[in-house]
Design a protein around this motif. Structure first.
Motif, short mmCIF file in Angstrom:
data_model
loop_
_atom_site.label_atom_id
_atom_site.label_comp_id
_atom_site.label_asym_id
_atom_site.label_seq_id
_atom_site.Cartn_x
_atom_site.Cartn_y
_atom_site.Cartn_z
N TYR A 1 0.84 -1.19 0.00
CA TYR A 1 0.00 0.00 0.00
C TYR A 1 0.88 1.24 0.00
O TYR A 1 2.09 1.17 0.26
CB TYR A 1 -0.92 0.01 1.23
N SER A 2 0.27 2.39 -0.30
CA SER A 2 0.99 3.66 -0.33
C SER A 2 0.15 4.75 0.32
O SER A 2 -1.04 4.88 0.04
CB SER A 2 1.30 4.06 -1.78
N LYS A 3 0.78 5.51 1.18
CA LYS A 3 0.09 6.64 1.79
C LYS A 3 -0.09 7.79 0.81
O LYS A 3 -0.82 8.75 1.10
CB LYS A 3 0.84 7.10 3.04
N ALA A 4 0.55 7.69 -0.35
CA ALA A 4 0.37 8.69 -1.41
C ALA A 4 -0.73 8.28 -2.38
O ALA A 4 -0.97 8.99 -3.36
CB ALA A 4 1.68 8.91 -2.17
N ASP A 5 -1.39 7.18 -2.12
CA ASP A 5 -2.46 6.67 -2.99
C ASP A 5 -3.58 7.70 -3.06
O ASP A 5 -4.15 8.10 -2.04
CB ASP A 5 -2.99 5.36 -2.40
N GLY A 6 -3.91 8.13 -4.28
CA GLY A 6 -4.95 9.13 -4.44
C GLY A 6 -6.31 8.55 -4.78
O GLY A 6 -7.28 9.30 -4.94
N VAL A 7 -6.41 7.23 -4.86
CA VAL A 7 -7.66 6.57 -5.25
C VAL A 7 -8.27 5.80 -4.10
O VAL A 7 -9.49 5.82 -3.89
CB VAL A 7 -7.43 5.65 -6.47
N VAL A 8 -7.43 5.10 -3.34
CA VAL A 8 -7.90 4.28 -2.21
C VAL A 8 -7.26 4.82 -0.93
O VAL A 8 -6.04 4.98 -0.86
CB VAL A 8 -7.51 2.80 -2.39
N ALA A 9 -8.07 5.13 0.07
CA ALA A 9 -7.53 5.55 1.36
C ALA A 9 -6.62 4.45 1.89
O ALA A 9 -7.04 3.28 1.99
CB ALA A 9 -8.67 5.80 2.34
N TRP A 10 -5.38 4.79 2.21
CA TRP A 10 -4.42 3.74 2.58
C TRP A 10 -4.88 2.95 3.81
O TRP A 10 -4.58 1.76 3.93
CB TRP A 10 -3.03 4.33 2.80
N GLN A 11 -5.62 3.60 4.70
CA GLN A 11 -6.10 2.89 5.90
C GLN A 11 -7.03 1.73 5.54
O GLN A 11 -7.13 0.75 6.28
CB GLN A 11 -6.82 3.85 6.84
N ALA A 12 -7.72 1.87 4.38
CA ALA A 12 -8.63 0.82 3.94
C ALA A 12 -7.88 -0.39 3.38
O ALA A 12 -8.50 -1.42 3.11
CB ALA A 12 -9.58 1.37 2.88
N CYS A 13 -6.57 -0.27 3.23
CA CYS A 13 -5.75 -1.38 2.75
C CYS A 13 -5.20 -2.23 3.90
O CYS A 13 -4.53 -3.24 3.65
CB CYS A 13 -4.57 -0.86 1.93
N ILE A 14 -5.46 -1.83 5.13
CA ILE A 14 -4.89 -2.48 6.30
C ILE A 14 -5.88 -3.48 6.89
O ILE A 14 -6.98 -3.10 7.31
CB ILE A 14 -4.47 -1.45 7.36
N ASP A 15 -5.48 -4.74 6.91
CA ASP A 15 -6.32 -5.81 7.46
C ASP A 15 -5.84 -6.13 8.87
O ASP A 15 -4.80 -6.77 9.04
CB ASP A 15 -6.23 -7.04 6.56
N GLU A 16 -6.59 -5.70 9.85
CA GLU A 16 -6.22 -5.94 11.24
C GLU A 16 -6.94 -7.16 11.81
O GLU A 16 -6.82 -7.44 13.01
CB GLU A 16 -6.55 -4.70 12.09
N ARG A 17 -7.65 -7.88 10.98
CA ARG A 17 -8.49 -8.98 11.47
C ARG A 17 -8.00 -10.36 11.05
O ARG A 17 -8.48 -11.36 11.58
CB ARG A 17 -9.93 -8.77 11.01
N SER A 18 -7.10 -10.43 10.10
CA SER A 18 -6.60 -11.72 9.62
C SER A 18 -5.18 -11.94 10.14
O SER A 18 -4.37 -11.01 10.15
CB SER A 18 -6.62 -11.77 8.09
N PRO A 19 -4.86 -13.16 10.56
CA PRO A 19 -3.60 -13.39 11.26
C PRO A 19 -2.35 -13.44 10.40
O PRO A 19 -1.26 -13.19 10.88
CB PRO A 19 -3.83 -14.76 11.92
N ASP A 20 -2.49 -13.76 9.11
CA ASP A 20 -1.30 -13.98 8.29
C ASP A 20 -1.21 -12.97 7.15
O ASP A 20 -1.03 -13.34 5.99
CB ASP A 20 -1.32 -15.42 7.73
N VAL A 21 -1.36 -11.70 7.50
CA VAL A 21 -1.27 -10.62 6.51
C VAL A 21 -0.09 -9.72 6.87
O VAL A 21 -0.01 -9.20 7.98
CB VAL A 21 -2.57 -9.79 6.45
#
Length: 236
Positions: A179-199
């Motif tokens: 992911y990139s915090k410079a992403d202008g299309v997708v909010a980078w926070q939406a790319c973070i999976d905090e619920r799956s163990p092997d990511v």
């Protein structure tokens, strides 16, 4: 579920002007990229983002083929965002193809979300997943295309609820989320999976459109497919 994530603004969208820089860096760093770990004919499926088709992943697939992988696109034409139907078709195609070993799925943006969900439903067929700027939280709600879904009469809140419900089935296949915090299309926070163990989350510097030929992203992809060392990047 109430979240503090905000979709990209018009100002954030200007970050996509960085895309030519990523292409220039790709050309400059091509000799170094050519030295990446090589594959041995393993099958890798590469899936495009919303509104895009196989032409958008030409560089990705070409690079993987150069490294020795059997890199393939998909057969669904342009990615129209009809996730439920696409998911069933992708699973059917995968189940119908004789496999000598599990495949690796590489997905850009929405293509990455689809890759994760295929792996969630068919873990025995998938070795690993690599996503590029993929919104795994909220579906399109926290992206620049949220309005396009709303204009089609689709509720982004309902899509978010359905995305959340999918997590009730654990994702057991290893995932590398670039992911990139410079992403202008997708909010980078939406790319973070905090619920799956092997990511594993790895940050690069790139526009969203530039992720498909970002030298950083390509080095990480090559490393992960070869399962050697640790990726170049920053853990979330």
């Amino acid at each position: 579920m109430k979240r503090s994530i905000q979709p990209p603004t018009a100002l954030t969208l200007l970050n996509e002007a960085l895309t030519p820089l990523q292409l220039s860096l790709f050309l400059m760093q091509a000799p170094a990229l050519a030295m990446a770990p090589r594959g041995n004919g393993e099958r890798v499926l590469v899936w495009p983002g919303f509104g895009a088709g196989n032409s958008s992943t030409t560089v990705l697939r070409g690079y993987l083929r150069y490294l020795g992988y059997q890199a393939e696109g998909w057969q669904l034409g342009s990615n129209n965002g009809d996730v439920l139907n696409q998911l069933e078709r992708l699973k059917t195609d995968l189940l119908a193809t004789p496999l000598s070993e599990p495949v690796t799925l590489v997905g850009w943006s929405l293509g990455g979300y689809l890759a994760r969900e295929v792996a969630r439903d068919c873990p025995e067929l998938v070795k690993r997943v690599v996503t590029l700027g993929s919104p795994v939280v909220g579906g399109p709600k926290y992206t620049a295309v949220a309005r396009a879904f709303a204009q089609r009469g689709e509720s982004v809140d309902e899509i978010e609820r359905l995305v959340d419900a999918r997590y009730e089935t654990p994702l057991t296949v290893p995932v590398t989320a670039i992911y990139s915090k410079a992403d202008g299309v997708v909010a980078w926070q939406a790319c973070i999976d905090e619920r799956s163990p092997d990511v594993e989350h790895v940050e690069v510097f790139s526009s969203h459109i530039g992720l498909g030929f970002s030298p950083q992203a390509l080095r990480i992809l090559a490393d992960r497919l070869a399962s050697t060392g640790y990726p170049v990047g920053t853990q979330a």
